[in-house]
Write a protein that holds these residues in place. Sequence first.
Motif, mmCIF file in Angstrom:
data_model
loop_
_atom_site.group_PDB
_atom_site.id
_atom_site.type_symbol
_atom_site.label_atom_id
_atom_site.label_comp_id
_atom_site.label_asym_id
_atom_site.label_seq_id
_atom_site.Cartn_x
_atom_site.Cartn_y
_atom_site.Cartn_z
ATOM 1 N N LEU A 1 14.886 14.139 113.127
ATOM 2 C CA LEU A 1 14.207 12.688 113.906
ATOM 3 C C LEU A 1 13.322 12.088 112.944
ATOM 4 O O LEU A 1 12.396 12.615 112.661
ATOM 5 C CB LEU A 1 14.024 13.051 115.373
ATOM 6 N N SER A 2 13.384 10.541 112.713
ATOM 7 C CA SER A 2 12.376 9.726 112.358
ATOM 8 C C SER A 2 12.432 8.379 112.455
ATOM 9 O O SER A 2 13.296 8.181 113.501
ATOM 10 C CB SER A 2 12.387 10.067 110.494
ATOM 11 N N GLY A 3 11.716 7.826 112.341
ATOM 12 C CA GLY A 3 11.590 6.084 112.656
ATOM 13 C C GLY A 3 10.609 6.103 113.586
ATOM 14 O O GLY A 3 10.050 7.026 114.173
ATOM 15 N N GLY A 4 9.810 4.751 113.690
ATOM 16 C CA GLY A 4 8.747 4.796 114.688
ATOM 17 C C GLY A 4 8.764 5.224 115.962
ATOM 18 O O GLY A 4 7.808 5.833 116.547
ATOM 19 N N VAL A 5 9.969 5.049 116.554
ATOM 20 C CA VAL A 5 10.434 5.325 117.934
ATOM 21 C C VAL A 5 10.145 6.946 118.119
ATOM 22 O O VAL A 5 9.745 7.457 118.979
ATOM 23 C CB VAL A 5 11.671 5.033 118.321
ATOM 24 N N ALA A 6 10.371 7.500 117.164
ATOM 25 C CA ALA A 6 10.391 9.185 117.010
ATOM 26 C C ALA A 6 8.735 9.460 117.124
ATOM 27 O O ALA A 6 8.264 10.800 117.185
ATOM 28 C CB ALA A 6 10.821 9.749 115.592
ATOM 29 N N LEU A 7 7.806 8.817 117.212
ATOM 30 C CA LEU A 7 6.466 8.845 117.547
ATOM 31 C C LEU A 7 6.122 9.002 119.006
ATOM 32 O O LEU A 7 5.204 9.168 119.432
ATOM 33 C CB LEU A 7 5.622 8.015 116.834
ATOM 34 N N ASN A 8 7.240 8.675 119.929
ATOM 35 C CA ASN A 8 7.407 8.535 121.336
ATOM 36 C C ASN A 8 7.317 10.221 121.542
ATOM 37 O O ASN A 8 8.414 10.403 121.821
ATOM 38 C CB ASN A 8 8.177 7.707 121.885
ATOM 39 N N ALA A 9 5.905 10.466 122.104
ATOM 40 C CA ALA A 9 6.310 11.923 122.131
ATOM 41 C C ALA A 9 6.563 12.406 123.606
ATOM 42 O O ALA A 9 7.265 13.409 123.899
ATOM 43 C CB ALA A 9 4.462 12.771 122.098
ATOM 44 N N VAL A 10 6.842 11.482 124.436
ATOM 45 C CA VAL A 10 7.441 11.831 125.761
ATOM 46 C C VAL A 10 8.864 11.783 125.760
ATOM 47 O O VAL A 10 9.828 12.741 126.046
ATOM 48 C CB VAL A 10 6.951 11.017 127.002
ATOM 49 N N ALA A 11 9.267 10.880 124.959
ATOM 50 C CA ALA A 11 10.807 10.785 124.630
ATOM 51 C C ALA A 11 11.341 12.121 123.949
ATOM 52 O O ALA A 11 12.183 12.648 124.085
ATOM 53 C CB ALA A 11 11.453 9.495 123.942
ATOM 54 N N ASN A 12 10.499 12.347 122.753
ATOM 55 C CA ASN A 12 10.697 13.611 122.117
ATOM 56 C C ASN A 12 10.939 14.892 122.824
ATOM 57 O O ASN A 12 11.654 15.706 122.599
ATOM 58 C CB ASN A 12 9.661 13.765 120.863
ATOM 59 N N ALA A 13 10.047 14.962 123.813
ATOM 60 C CA ALA A 13 9.885 16.053 124.783
ATOM 61 C C ALA A 13 11.236 16.141 125.478
ATOM 62 O O ALA A 13 11.810 17.338 125.670
ATOM 63 C CB ALA A 13 8.924 16.052 125.703
ATOM 64 N N ARG A 14 11.955 15.229 125.684
ATOM 65 C CA ARG A 14 13.055 15.057 126.473
ATOM 66 C C ARG A 14 14.316 15.467 125.506
ATOM 67 O O ARG A 14 15.116 15.993 126.150
ATOM 68 C CB ARG A 14 13.541 13.615 127.061
ATOM 69 N N VAL A 15 13.891 15.158 124.188
ATOM 70 C CA VAL A 15 15.275 15.172 123.345
ATOM 71 C C VAL A 15 15.126 16.822 123.185
ATOM 72 O O VAL A 15 16.083 17.411 123.072
ATOM 73 C CB VAL A 15 14.936 14.755 122.028
ATOM 74 N N LEU A 16 14.094 17.461 123.179
ATOM 75 C CA LEU A 16 13.820 19.032 123.018
ATOM 76 C C LEU A 16 14.687 19.540 124.194
ATOM 77 O O LEU A 16 15.134 20.526 123.865
ATOM 78 C CB LEU A 16 12.266 19.504 122.751
ATOM 79 N N ARG A 17 14.636 19.094 125.261
ATOM 80 C CA ARG A 17 14.903 19.790 126.546
ATOM 81 C C ARG A 17 16.355 19.404 126.998
ATOM 82 O O ARG A 17 16.972 20.136 127.682
ATOM 83 C CB ARG A 17 13.890 19.769 127.605
ATOM 84 N N GLU A 18 16.693 18.248 126.752
ATOM 85 C CA GLU A 18 18.088 17.928 127.377
ATOM 86 C C GLU A 18 19.139 17.344 126.526
ATOM 87 O O GLU A 18 20.283 16.966 126.918
ATOM 88 C CB GLU A 18 17.661 16.642 128.316
ATOM 89 N N THR A 19 19.050 17.770 125.199
ATOM 90 C CA THR A 19 20.188 17.555 124.356
ATOM 91 C C THR A 19 20.673 18.928 123.807
ATOM 92 O O THR A 19 19.748 19.786 124.009
ATOM 93 C CB THR A 19 19.581 16.819 122.992
ATOM 94 N N PRO A 20 21.863 18.893 123.374
ATOM 95 C CA PRO A 20 22.557 20.171 123.073
ATOM 96 C C PRO A 20 21.805 21.062 121.859
ATOM 97 O O PRO A 20 22.271 21.845 121.377
ATOM 98 C CB PRO A 20 23.803 19.945 122.845
ATOM 99 N N PHE A 21 21.157 20.118 121.208
ATOM 100 C CA PHE A 21 20.312 20.949 119.979
ATOM 101 C C PHE A 21 19.548 21.798 119.999
ATOM 102 O O PHE A 21 18.722 22.090 120.709
ATOM 103 C CB PHE A 21 19.490 19.671 119.094
ATOM 104 N N GLU A 22 19.816 22.961 119.245
ATOM 105 C CA GLU A 22 19.014 24.233 119.420
ATOM 106 C C GLU A 22 17.516 23.976 118.882
ATOM 107 O O GLU A 22 16.518 24.640 119.353
ATOM 108 C CB GLU A 22 19.648 25.372 118.822
ATOM 109 N N ARG A 23 17.430 23.355 117.620
ATOM 110 C CA ARG A 23 16.176 23.025 116.997
ATOM 111 C C ARG A 23 16.090 21.479 116.700
ATOM 112 O O ARG A 23 16.920 20.797 116.187
ATOM 113 C CB ARG A 23 16.006 23.903 115.844
#
Lengths: 82, 598
Positions: free
Chosen positions: B307-329
């Motif tokens: 993940l990259s691009g300025g929006v990828a600095l949104n740490a709260v959204a990133n936390a949800r990507v970690l928890r709520e998407t099917p990606f393992e890493r």
Amino acid sequence: MNKTTDSGALARVRRRFAEAVRAGARVQAAVLLTAVYFLVLGPAALLTRLLGVDLLCRRRAAKTGWTERAPRDPRELLRSQG
Amino acid sequence: MRILGLSFDYHDAAAALIVDGVPVAAAQEERFTRVKHDRRLPENAARWCLERAGLSAGDLDAAVFYEKPFRKFSRILAGCLGTFPSSAGLFRRATAAWVDERLWVGPRIERAFGLTQDKVLFCEHHLSHAAAAFYCAPFDEAAVLTIDGVGEWATAAVGRGRRGQDGGWDLSLDAEMRYPHSLGLLYSAFTAYLGFEVNEGEYKVMGLAPYGRPRFADQIRAMVRPFEDGSFRLDLDWFVFQSDPTRAFARRFEEAFGPARAPEAGDPAADPRLCDVAASIQLVCEEMVLALAREAHRRTGSRHLCLSGGVALNAVANARVLRETPFERVWIQPAAGDAGSALGAALYAAHALGRPKRYEMKRVDLGPEHSPAAAVEAFRRAGLAHEEIGDESKLCGRVAGMLAEGKVVGWHQGRSEWGPRALGHRSILADPRPAAMKDTVNEKIKFRELFRPFAPSALGRLAGEWFDLGGSPAPDPYRFMLATAPVRADRRGRLGAVTHVDGSARVQTVFPDQDPLYHRLIESFGAATGVPVVLNTSFNLKGEPIVETPEDAVATFLASGMDALVVGTFLVPNRNAAAAPRRKVWAVSAKQSDAWAW
């Protein structure tokens, strides 16, 4: 002492002249660009609208916001600025 | 192969040098010029990169610019055409800036570094972002997702990186979303509405959001027409950034959400309506990021996401990507914004022109370091008494003791960090336990808004006991402070200064392989207090770039209310006879006139 004062005064005159030239250039550029905007972009904008070109992807009929990209050779891709 | 990556002309100019596929030096221009978000051609940063590697510009195989200037200009002209006749102001200002310098990126690079035309290359903006993530990630194969305001035309892109048949690694973007339909610009429009500086205040919106309820979320969702594949179209009747060079949101915003906050007026956290607007746009942003990430998974079927691009600095959204998407890493480029694209452009070219070995970014200290003599000279000039503590464990023990006593310490060590986060090399440190420490550091040390939270740095092996990191080992983004996590309920009372109002924290996990000295310091603080966590905030004052040199560190120390300063092995244990905090005059912000993507 006088020499310093003279060169200081000259520098001030030069700076003010440069500022005036810059201000003049800004006005000139604004006038020119406004003319280009209305005389060149105006007709072009009219034409794109007549032809139905959707420059800002406003069409409601779209089913996706993705635009698929064609594969490109990485070396070639790096060469161009456009 | 030696490749210099460059990003400039928009915001956060930076340079990065790659030698045989490995980044050896990378830095933002603002650290040298002290102009926050400096966007000028990064001559200082680039020359330092070359110097660090012992090279001259003539040794370069290529210099790569992070985007395609002609394509970007075509987008601006098309935008002016599409919004005629309301875009006269935008056309005048943008065209003047482009004709004056931005169209001549190639010649400017050639002139600045004495390169021939054939050595100057141009990567696409989102490909630069994508490369900054994939070519630094620990994956042989991954889905790649980039999201920002806008590059040339693209505002988000999805693709894949994988090992090629010839043993190299290939990266391609398969689809993109296009201007003006942009999640980054949507978020920035709300940043401006809330009275914060665009391209700077987005963190503040994220920090303000937990104070509110997302009661405007449905109205914001109505501005965005989502499709099932994660993409969307903005309802442009709500925005004017496509035609106005100085403004982002239309009058309708104020009819729907109430009056916009005047820039930097009052405390926004005291106004529930503004907090609710921040909570609403944050929630919608998270939903959109999740939808895009799920689409990246659907398209690629990959277990990994970069993940990259300025929006990828949104740490709260990133936390949800970690928890709520099917990606393992998930791996996120620490310099996810445009500065990081200098590195990405260079890495993309390195892999396109050759087949270098794989690089994995485990640490981000790619910036300059400074000699002990420079530190001593800075102390001498400021009249600061100092002592040298050569033994690292003694130094860490002493500083940990000071932190435990409630002192606030400036911590300047080794090479500076790449990216916007201070991760223990250019940090201000404090005790994370007393809740009052947050106000102390905000008000007396950094002179910034009281509502803004502080981040904790925690010992990696113990972090899971204090924060719910969603797995063990902790996901990679926590190493670089790129995601938030809930502070465990039974620990919140002991982490009052770093627990945000919603019980979360943007935690950094610190491991010895990543930063042995900083790890040892936190270990010492843990031994002294039973809390293996320190409060860590960037070593700067509000509106200034993070300090680079010992001289910058001393100036900031004197200008703030910090109690002590450490530069390398030198400790300034108190302010001596130094006067009360005094503001500096040399740090300024770059003009934000071009914040709206032109």
